[in-house]
Design a protein around this motif. Structure first.
Motif, mmCIF file in Angstrom:
data_model
loop_
_atom_site.group_PDB
_atom_site.id
_atom_site.type_symbol
_atom_site.label_atom_id
_atom_site.label_comp_id
_atom_site.label_asym_id
_atom_site.label_seq_id
_atom_site.Cartn_x
_atom_site.Cartn_y
_atom_site.Cartn_z
ATOM 1 N N THR B 184 54.583 24.277 27.473
ATOM 2 C CA THR B 184 55.848 24.571 26.824
ATOM 3 C C THR B 184 56.909 23.662 27.425
ATOM 4 O O THR B 184 57.096 23.651 28.632
ATOM 5 C CB THR B 184 56.233 26.044 27.076
ATOM 6 O OG1 THR B 184 55.107 26.848 26.742
ATOM 7 C CG2 THR B 184 57.418 26.446 26.236
ATOM 8 N N ARG B 228 56.191 41.649 27.716
ATOM 9 C CA ARG B 228 54.876 41.440 27.118
ATOM 10 C C ARG B 228 54.918 41.703 25.618
ATOM 11 O O ARG B 228 54.312 40.972 24.831
ATOM 12 C CB ARG B 228 53.842 42.368 27.759
ATOM 13 C CG ARG B 228 52.503 42.267 27.056
ATOM 14 C CD ARG B 228 51.482 43.284 27.512
ATOM 15 N NE ARG B 228 50.333 43.234 26.618
ATOM 16 C CZ ARG B 228 49.339 44.100 26.637
ATOM 17 N NH1 ARG B 228 49.328 45.085 27.514
ATOM 18 N NH2 ARG B 228 48.342 43.986 25.788
ATOM 19 N N VAL B 231 56.040 38.726 23.779
ATOM 20 C CA VAL B 231 55.033 37.652 23.768
ATOM 21 C C VAL B 231 53.897 38.018 22.810
ATOM 22 O O VAL B 231 53.492 37.216 21.971
ATOM 23 C CB VAL B 231 54.483 37.390 25.185
ATOM 24 C CG1 VAL B 231 53.371 36.346 25.134
ATOM 25 C CG2 VAL B 231 55.598 36.924 26.121
ATOM 26 N N ASP B 232 53.409 39.255 22.922
ATOM 27 C CA ASP B 232 52.312 39.689 22.053
ATOM 28 C C ASP B 232 52.694 39.579 20.581
ATOM 29 O O ASP B 232 51.865 39.272 19.726
ATOM 30 C CB ASP B 232 51.928 41.149 22.345
ATOM 31 C CG ASP B 232 51.120 41.282 23.628
ATOM 32 O OD1 ASP B 232 50.869 40.248 24.284
ATOM 33 O OD2 ASP B 232 50.742 42.414 23.981
ATOM 34 N N ASN B 238 53.268 32.563 25.865
ATOM 35 C CA ASN B 238 52.841 33.441 26.950
ATOM 36 C C ASN B 238 53.519 33.157 28.286
ATOM 37 O O ASN B 238 53.688 34.053 29.104
ATOM 38 C CB ASN B 238 51.323 33.376 27.130
ATOM 39 C CG ASN B 238 50.850 32.009 27.571
ATOM 40 O OD1 ASN B 238 50.628 31.121 26.751
ATOM 41 N ND2 ASN B 238 50.716 31.809 28.863
ATOM 42 N N ASP B 239 53.921 31.905 28.492
ATOM 43 C CA ASP B 239 54.468 31.581 29.814
ATOM 44 C C ASP B 239 55.883 32.128 30.002
ATOM 45 O O ASP B 239 56.474 31.953 31.051
ATOM 46 C CB ASP B 239 54.410 30.073 30.082
ATOM 47 C CG ASP B 239 54.989 29.254 28.962
ATOM 48 O OD1 ASP B 239 54.481 29.359 27.830
ATOM 49 O OD2 ASP B 239 55.974 28.533 29.191
ATOM 50 N N GLN B 241 56.366 35.392 29.823
ATOM 51 C CA GLN B 241 56.201 36.802 30.197
ATOM 52 C C GLN B 241 56.553 37.095 31.650
ATOM 53 O O GLN B 241 56.022 36.479 32.563
ATOM 54 C CB GLN B 241 54.773 37.267 29.919
ATOM 55 C CG GLN B 241 54.576 38.764 30.203
ATOM 56 C CD GLN B 241 53.179 39.225 29.830
ATOM 57 O OE1 GLN B 241 52.661 38.881 28.774
ATOM 58 N NE2 GLN B 241 52.557 39.995 30.707
ATOM 59 N N GLY B 246 52.563 38.910 34.447
ATOM 60 C CA GLY B 246 53.187 37.649 34.046
ATOM 61 C C GLY B 246 53.821 37.008 35.269
ATOM 62 O O GLY B 246 53.229 36.989 36.337
ATOM 63 N N LYS B 247 55.040 36.518 35.098
ATOM 64 C CA LYS B 247 55.690 35.862 36.220
ATOM 65 C C LYS B 247 56.572 36.828 37.011
ATOM 66 O O LYS B 247 57.100 37.784 36.465
ATOM 67 C CB LYS B 247 56.538 34.705 35.714
ATOM 68 C CG LYS B 247 55.659 33.554 35.264
ATOM 69 C CD LYS B 247 56.440 32.349 34.840
ATOM 70 C CE LYS B 247 55.454 31.242 34.472
ATOM 71 N NZ LYS B 247 55.997 30.321 33.510
#
Ligand SMILES: Cc1cc2nc3c(=O)[nH]c(=O)nc-3n(C[C@H](O)[C@H](O)[C@H](O)COP(=O)(O)OP(=O)(O)OC[C@H]3O[C@@H](n4cnc5c(N)ncnc54)[C@H](O)[C@@H]3O)c2cc1C
Ligand SMILES: Nc1ncnc2c1ncn2[C@@H]1O[C@H](COP(=O)(O)O)[C@@H](O)[C@H]1O
Lengths: 249, 314
Positions: B184, B228, B231-232, B238-239, B241, B246-247
């Motif tokens: 990304t 989440r 993102v879902d 996803n990056d 999250q 995640g992060k």
């Protein structure tokens, strides 16, 4: 293809856990237990592969206390073929888990091991990587997509910068991430059917593995609690507070 | 005591979390080394050598180190391990992928995601999405650790002048091949290193509406994060999250917009200095941890917030 899938019994993700007052751990009596959510995804992926004609047998494995058998029955009800319970009341750390799976992967001569990315109790995120190391197999962690070819596997992995595609020779170890699939619920007829499926119990000694913990848990404590702050009415008030009071903008 | 840090190369330098890992390593060892494994590691080694607190930088160069496959890097760590008491890496997807494999090959435990150091052999790590802290003691002679970057200050990226030493690469592992990556790209600060994070949840409703956070993030020079659910639902990659899986972020200011505050999300942002929540549900658990909250419709509040920030700037 034969697939080994790990299923860990953990405190349900919706439970608000409580630390024991004697600081020895987390309260587990009278607490709802479930299959680790990542492992549901691993089981689902194996079943989909089998339904698509890509797998012959799915063996689910849980290591731990007697009640793990309930978790294994759930996996069987989802559609796994048979189960192995490595029975022990001892504390299991990832290296011990990896040794158990390594012994079983050899015993059952499997082509693929699917584990969860992390168990949501200890948040270790390491059993799959350790297992791949012990077996000297390729590893594909944090999988959000799997595609199988002749003797190999293409995996899309979720990494900090975005995603990455790898090709792995089989046999391999894969750890699954949340976006790989949406697991099914077992249906009532399948729950009945699962009762007749084979569930074998083995001891760590049967597998000749050393499960002694390498880390001694000195104590488990509750983290410092954050206090709720204040509610504001307007965006202008918020900006003023952030600038003049909190001084973060 | 000697410590070795496995450093990810990034954009011709080293990943920012390595700086926090140096601080953890320096608390344990009087000599801190960094190893850089890359196809072309010179610039990264140079960057690592300038970090305050680093005494030596080892560089292993080989084409098969280009994409940091765990199989290849774990073998290198194992080869170097005998010289060290501690081996560390940040607890990001790089460190979490590689160090556990190395630990198993060395037949030692991996102590994951440490957030505090109690003594030379005793560490604190979050469990149950940070709802408990475990203090664990290791008896292994070589201790392998991944480090929660937000829990340790970053060492200064300059001021050091460590010696750089070339070391031999290990043979390539034959069974795994890199195919491609989809990173990304963003002009914004990196999520885990940003001073301000604006995060959106399911309340943003769609990908198009999620993009309304851009304006606010622009005003604040903030990184953008997500729950989440966002993102879902495909609002963002996803990056973005933030959370247990995640992060982990701990900025000066975290603004949660249309996020309910599930424990799995809180796990990733609870250590932020100031938390702001905007949510139409006054019962949303996010308000239990927010320093400032506004109850209301985010689509109405967002433009007002931007306008108020514009006014502040003038
Ligand atoms: C194994 C596992 C791991 C997980 N890991 C993570 C993780 O790492 N990170 C994570 O975030 N989650 C994680 N989750 C998911 C987590 O449990 C929650 O489901 C998720 O965080 C919910 O996201 P949300 O707050 O955006 O959505 P919701 O819970 O649906 O909340 C949406 C919020 O938006 C508000 N809202 C709606 N419309 C508006 C409006 N117009 N104006 C203002 N407010 C509005 C609502 O009041 C609500 O509070 C995980 C779950 C599991 C099981
Ligand atoms: N006791 C266990 N029994 C079965 N599988 C396990 C066990 N512990 C860990 N695993 C597997 O390893 C994955 C990662 O766990 P961990 O490394 O502990 O975070 C889990 O999602 C499971 O698939």
């Amino acid at each position: 293809m034969k697939i080994l899938v790990g299923v860990k019994r953990v405190i349900d993700y919706e439970v608000k856990i409580r630390v024991k007052t004697d600081e020895t751990g987390v309260e587990t009596s009278n607490v709802k237990m479930s299959m680790n959510p990542f492992d549901e995804i691993a089981v689902e992926e194996a079943i989909r592969l089998k339904e698509a004609g890509g797998a012959d047998e799915i063996i689910v494995v849980s290591m731990g206390e007697a009640k793990c058998q309930e978790t294994l029955r759930t996996a069987l009800a989802m559609g796994a073929d048979r189960a192995i319970h490595v029975t022990t009341d001892a504390e299991l750390q990832p290296l011990a888990v990896a040794k158990g799976f390594a012994a079983l992967a050899k015993r059952e001569d499997v082509n693929l091991v699917l584990l969860g990315k992390q168990a949501i109790d200890d948040d270790n995120n390491q059993s799959a990587q350790m297992l791949a190391g012990l077996l000297h197999w390729p590893q594909g962690t944090f999988a959000s997509k799997l595609e199988f070819g002749e003797g190999k596997l293409t995996i899309i992995r979720e990494v900090d910068g975005g995603s990455e595609t790898l090709e792995l020779d089989l046999p391999a170890v894969v750890s699954v991430d949340l976006r790989l699939n949406e697991p099914r619920y077992p249906t009532l007829p399948n729950i009945m059917r699962a009762k007749k499926k084979s569930l074998e119990a083995l001891s760590p000694e049967d597998l000749s593995i050393d499960i002694a913990p390498r880390l001694k848990v000195i104590k488990v404590t509750a983290p410092p609690k954050r206090k709720a702050g204040i509610k504001l009415e307007t965006a202008a008030e918020l900006v003023d507070r952030l600038h003049n009071e909190a001084k973060v903008i | 005591m000697r410590a070795l840090i496995l450093a990810e190369t990034r954009n011709g330098g080293i990943a920012p979390a390595v700086l926090n890992t140096v601080t953890a390593a320096a608390a344990l060892a009087d000599e801190v080394h960094v190893v850089v494994a890359s196809a072309d590691g010179k610039a990264a080694a140079q960057a690592a050598s300038q970090v305050t607190g680093v005494h030596k930088v080892l560089v292993a160069e080989a084409p098969h180190y280009a994409h940091a496959l765990a199989e290849n890097l774990a073998a290198l760590v194992v080869e170097l391990a005998t010289d060290y008491d501690y081996i560390l890496a940040p607890a990001d997807t790089y460190g979490k992928n590689i160090l556990p494999r190395a630990a198993a090959l060395l037949d030692v435990a991996l102590i994951a995601d440490i957030c505090d150091i109690a003594s030379a052999d005793t560490f604190v790590r979050p469990i149950y999405a940070g709802n408990a802290l475990a203090t664990v003691q290791s008896s292994d002679t070589t201790k392998l650790l991944t480090v929660r970057a937000t829990a340790f200050e970053a060492a200064a990226g300059e001021g050091g002048s460590a010696e750089i030493l070339s070391i031999e690469a290990m043979p390539e592992f034959p069974g795994s091949r890199f195919v491609s990556e989809e990173f990304t790209r963003s002009e914004r600060p990196e999520l885990t290193a940003a001073r301000i994070v604006v995060s959106g949840g399911r309340g943003l409703r769609s990908k198009e509406e999620f993009a309304q956070l851009d304006g606010l993030a622009d005003c604040l020079n903030a990184a953008i994060g997500a729950s989440r659910a966002a993102v879902d639902a495909g609002f963002v990659p996803n990056d973005y999250q933030v959370g247990q899986t995640g992060k982990i972020v701990a900025p000066d200011l975290y603004i949660a917009i249309g996020i309910s505050g599930a424990i799995q999300h809180l796990a990733g942002m609870i250590d932020s200095k100031v938390i702001v929540a905007i949510n139409k549900d006054e019962e949303a658990p996010i308000f239990e941890v927010a320093d400032y909250g506004i109850v209301g419709d985010l689509f109405k509040i967002l433009p007002e917030l931007e306008a108020a920030l514009d006014k502040l700037e003038q």
